[in-house]
Design a protein around this motif. Structure first.
Motif, PDB file in Angstrom:
ATOM      1  N   ASP A 108      34.404  50.492  40.196  1.00  0.00           N
ATOM      2  CA  ASP A 108      33.852  50.771  41.528  1.00  0.00           C
ATOM      3  C   ASP A 108      34.277  52.178  41.933  1.00  0.00           C
ATOM      4  N   GLU A 109      33.784  52.640  43.058  1.00  0.00           N
ATOM      5  CA  GLU A 109      34.016  54.023  43.476  1.00  0.00           C
ATOM      6  C   GLU A 109      35.480  54.323  43.772  1.00  0.00           C
ATOM      7  N   THR A 110      36.224  53.329  44.233  1.00  0.00           N
ATOM      8  CA  THR A 110      37.606  53.565  44.646  1.00  0.00           C
ATOM      9  C   THR A 110      38.630  53.156  43.586  1.00  0.00           C
ATOM     10  N   GLY A 111      38.197  52.407  42.573  1.00  0.00           N
ATOM     11  CA  GLY A 111      39.132  51.914  41.567  1.00  0.00           C
ATOM     12  C   GLY A 111      39.915  50.701  42.033  1.00  0.00           C
ATOM     13  N   LYS A 112      39.486  50.090  43.133  1.00  0.00           N
ATOM     14  CA  LYS A 112      40.238  48.966  43.697  1.00  0.00           C
ATOM     15  C   LYS A 112      40.265  47.756  42.759  1.00  0.00           C
ATOM     16  N   THR A 113      39.111  47.436  42.145  1.00  0.00           N
ATOM     17  CA  THR A 113      39.077  46.276  41.257  1.00  0.00           C
ATOM     18  C   THR A 113      40.043  46.462  40.091  1.00  0.00           C
ATOM     19  N   TYR A 114      40.030  47.648  39.521  1.00  0.00           N
ATOM     20  CA  TYR A 114      40.957  47.938  38.415  1.00  0.00           C
ATOM     21  C   TYR A 114      42.394  47.761  38.888  1.00  0.00           C
ATOM     22  N   GLN A 115      42.720  48.303  40.060  1.00  0.00           N
ATOM     23  CA  GLN A 115      44.086  48.213  40.571  1.00  0.00           C
ATOM     24  C   GLN A 115      44.481  46.766  40.848  1.00  0.00           C
ATOM     25  N   ASP A 116      43.566  45.999  41.412  1.00  0.00           N
ATOM     26  CA  ASP A 116      43.861  44.589  41.700  1.00  0.00           C
ATOM     27  C   ASP A 116      44.130  43.819  40.408  1.00  0.00           C
ATOM     28  N   TRP A 117      43.280  44.019  39.403  1.00  0.00           N
ATOM     29  CA  TRP A 117      43.461  43.309  38.134  1.00  0.00           C
ATOM     30  C   TRP A 117      44.709  43.803  37.409  1.00  0.00           C
ATOM     31  N   TYR A 118      45.026  45.077  37.556  1.00  0.00           N
ATOM     32  CA  TYR A 118      46.230  45.616  36.926  1.00  0.00           C
ATOM     33  C   TYR A 118      47.480  44.943  37.503  1.00  0.00           C
ATOM     34  N   GLU A 119      47.499  44.767  38.816  1.00  0.00           N
ATOM     35  CA  GLU A 119      48.657  44.124  39.453  1.00  0.00           C
ATOM     36  C   GLU A 119      48.785  42.663  39.018  1.00  0.00           C
ATOM     37  N   ILE A 120      47.664  41.982  38.880  1.00  0.00           N
ATOM     38  CA  ILE A 120      47.705  40.591  38.401  1.00  0.00           C
ATOM     39  C   ILE A 120      48.189  40.547  36.958  1.00  0.00           C
ATOM     40  N   ALA A 121      47.737  41.501  36.158  1.00  0.00           N
ATOM     41  CA  ALA A 121      48.175  41.570  34.756  1.00  0.00           C
ATOM     42  C   ALA A 121      49.676  41.803  34.667  1.00  0.00           C
ATOM     43  N   GLN A 122      50.197  42.637  35.521  1.00  0.00           N
ATOM     44  CA  GLN A 122      51.636  42.894  35.538  1.00  0.00           C
ATOM     45  C   GLN A 122      52.413  41.640  35.908  1.00  0.00           C
ATOM     46  N   ALA A 123      51.903  40.925  36.904  1.00  0.00           N
ATOM     47  CA  ALA A 123      52.560  39.678  37.319  1.00  0.00           C
ATOM     48  C   ALA A 123      52.505  38.646  36.199  1.00  0.00           C
ATOM     49  N   ALA A 124      51.353  38.550  35.526  1.00  0.00           N
ATOM     50  CA  ALA A 124      51.221  37.604  34.417  1.00  0.00           C
ATOM     51  C   ALA A 124      52.137  37.987  33.262  1.00  0.00           C
ATOM     52  N   SER A 125      52.282  39.278  33.013  1.00  0.00           N
ATOM     53  CA  SER A 125      53.169  39.755  31.946  1.00  0.00           C
ATOM     54  C   SER A 125      54.606  39.325  32.204  1.00  0.00           C
ATOM     55  N   ASP A 126      55.016  39.396  33.463  1.00  0.00           N
ATOM     56  CA  ASP A 126      56.379  38.986  33.824  1.00  0.00           C
ATOM     57  C   ASP A 126      56.580  37.494  33.596  1.00  0.00           C
ATOM     58  N   VAL A 127      55.557  36.700  33.915  1.00  0.00           N
ATOM     59  CA  VAL A 127      55.642  35.243  33.746  1.00  0.00           C
ATOM     60  C   VAL A 127      55.605  34.861  32.272  1.00  0.00           C
ATOM     61  N   PHE A 128      54.713  35.497  31.514  1.00  0.00           N
ATOM     62  CA  PHE A 128      54.507  35.140  30.119  1.00  0.00           C
ATOM     63  C   PHE A 128      55.601  35.665  29.201  1.00  0.00           C
ATOM     64  N   GLY A 129      56.213  36.776  29.594  1.00  0.00           N
ATOM     65  CA  GLY A 129      57.208  37.391  28.723  1.00  0.00           C
ATOM     66  C   GLY A 129      56.595  38.279  27.650  1.00  0.00           C
ATOM     67  N   HIS A 130      55.307  38.566  27.801  1.00  0.00           N
ATOM     68  CA  HIS A 130      54.635  39.498  26.894  1.00  0.00           C
ATOM     69  C   HIS A 130      53.519  40.187  27.685  1.00  0.00           C
ATOM     70  N   PRO A 131      53.134  41.395  27.268  1.00  0.00           N
ATOM     71  CA  PRO A 131      52.189  42.173  28.073  1.00  0.00           C
ATOM     72  C   PRO A 131      50.771  41.620  28.085  1.00  0.00           C
ATOM     73  N   VAL A 132      50.145  41.694  29.237  1.00  0.00           N
ATOM     74  CA  VAL A 132      48.714  41.470  29.401  1.00  0.00           C
ATOM     75  C   VAL A 132      48.102  42.830  29.693  1.00  0.00           C
ATOM     76  N   THR A 133      47.191  43.269  28.852  1.00  0.00           N
ATOM     77  CA  THR A 133      46.657  44.623  28.927  1.00  0.00           C
ATOM     78  C   THR A 133      45.424  44.686  29.819  1.00  0.00           C
ATOM     79  N   VAL A 134      45.250  45.815  30.490  1.00  0.00           N
ATOM     80  CA  VAL A 134      44.050  46.058  31.293  1.00  0.00           C
ATOM     81  C   VAL A 134      43.342  47.289  30.732  1.00  0.00           C
ATOM     82  N   SER A 135      42.095  47.127  30.331  1.00  0.00           N
ATOM     83  CA  SER A 135      41.337  48.247  29.779  1.00  0.00           C
ATOM     84  C   SER A 135      40.943  49.221  30.888  1.00  0.00           C
TER      85      SER A 135
END
Length: 243
Positions: free
Chosen positions: A187-214
């Motif tokens: 999107d124009e502001t990059g908000k969707t990417y940022q939102d999914w990136y934050e969720i990926a970071q949270a999931a990485s902490d829970v899982f103990g391994h990285p979740v990547t965001v393209s």
């Protein structure tokens, strides 16, 4: 269902219900069909060959509503059905915004087949594919994109959230222990990417391994493409962009 999935492609045309637009069976019994406008449009617009579309129909168990809509059934990693989203597409394979999506569970409640207070817990679309696959997992927003990308990049198992705000750590939990890459729409502001990136970071902490965001869309999409909020399939098939 297992029996249907084991049929060879030679018998596909008989098993998938190409002529079921007048099917009067209850909606939950009409599980798999290539007769929806969506399936036909995938081939007509060059997203898939007929064989690829039929294979994707089997993989994702695409259904057909009485009014010709595609049913994106949600089965979880244990092959338990959660719900089905009915969506309508035009011949150009874009959403028909004059016809609102609806959930099978809503129709069942409305028809008295389920209690009015019945609660449905949705899951990622395509999650049942994890049962027989050790592939890396890719997660996109729309079911349409997951279906298309399953033919474009078959070395991944493609799942969909069903909406940009439908992604959360709980829905990603069945993917723990697997290599996962998220492909948010742009999107124009990059908000969707940022939102999914934050969720990926949270999931990485829970899982103990990285979740990547393209970040491919953030890097390669033009300003006009970002204004149109394109996804990974739009980048690969630029003719599909709905300007």
């Amino acid at each position: 269902m297992c029996e249907i999935l084991q049929h060879t492609f030679k018998a596909l045309h008989q098993q998938l219900g190409h002529n079921t637009l007048c099917d009067t069976r209850p909606i939950w019994q009409r599980r798999i069909s290539t007769a929806s406008a969506f399936c036909r449009a995938l081939v007509a617009n060059g997203y898939m060959t007929t064989e690829q579309m039929e294979q994707a129909t089997l993989l994702y168990r695409l259904g057909l509503s009485r009014k010709g809509g595609v049913i994106f059934w949600q089965y979880d990693e244990n092959d338990i059905m959660h719900d089905g989203k009915i969506m309508y597409y035009r011949p150009d394979c874009h959403r028909d915004h004059n016809r609102n999506p609806t959930w099978v569970s809503h129709l069942l409640r409305k028809g008295g087949y389920l209690p009015e207070d019945w609660k449905t817990e949705h899951c990622l679309f395509g999650l049942h594919l994890l049962q027989d696959s050790k592939k890396n997992v890719a997660v996109v927003e729309s079911e349409k994109t997951a279906v298309i990308m399953s033919a474009v990049k078959p070395d991944y198992t493609w799942l969909a959230t069903g909406g940009k705000t439908e992604l959360n750590v709980a829905k990603l939990k069945p993917l723990q222990g697997r290599r996962v890459i998220l492909f948010p729409d742009t999107d124009e502001t990059g908000k969707t990417y940022q939102d999914w990136y934050e969720i990926a970071q949270a999931a990485s902490d829970v899982f103990g391994h990285p979740v990547t965001v393209s970040s491919i869309l953030e890097q390669q999409a033009s300003p006009s493409q970002k204004a149109e909020k394109i996804d990974i399939a739009d980048l690969i098939f630029p003719f599909s962009e709905n300007y």
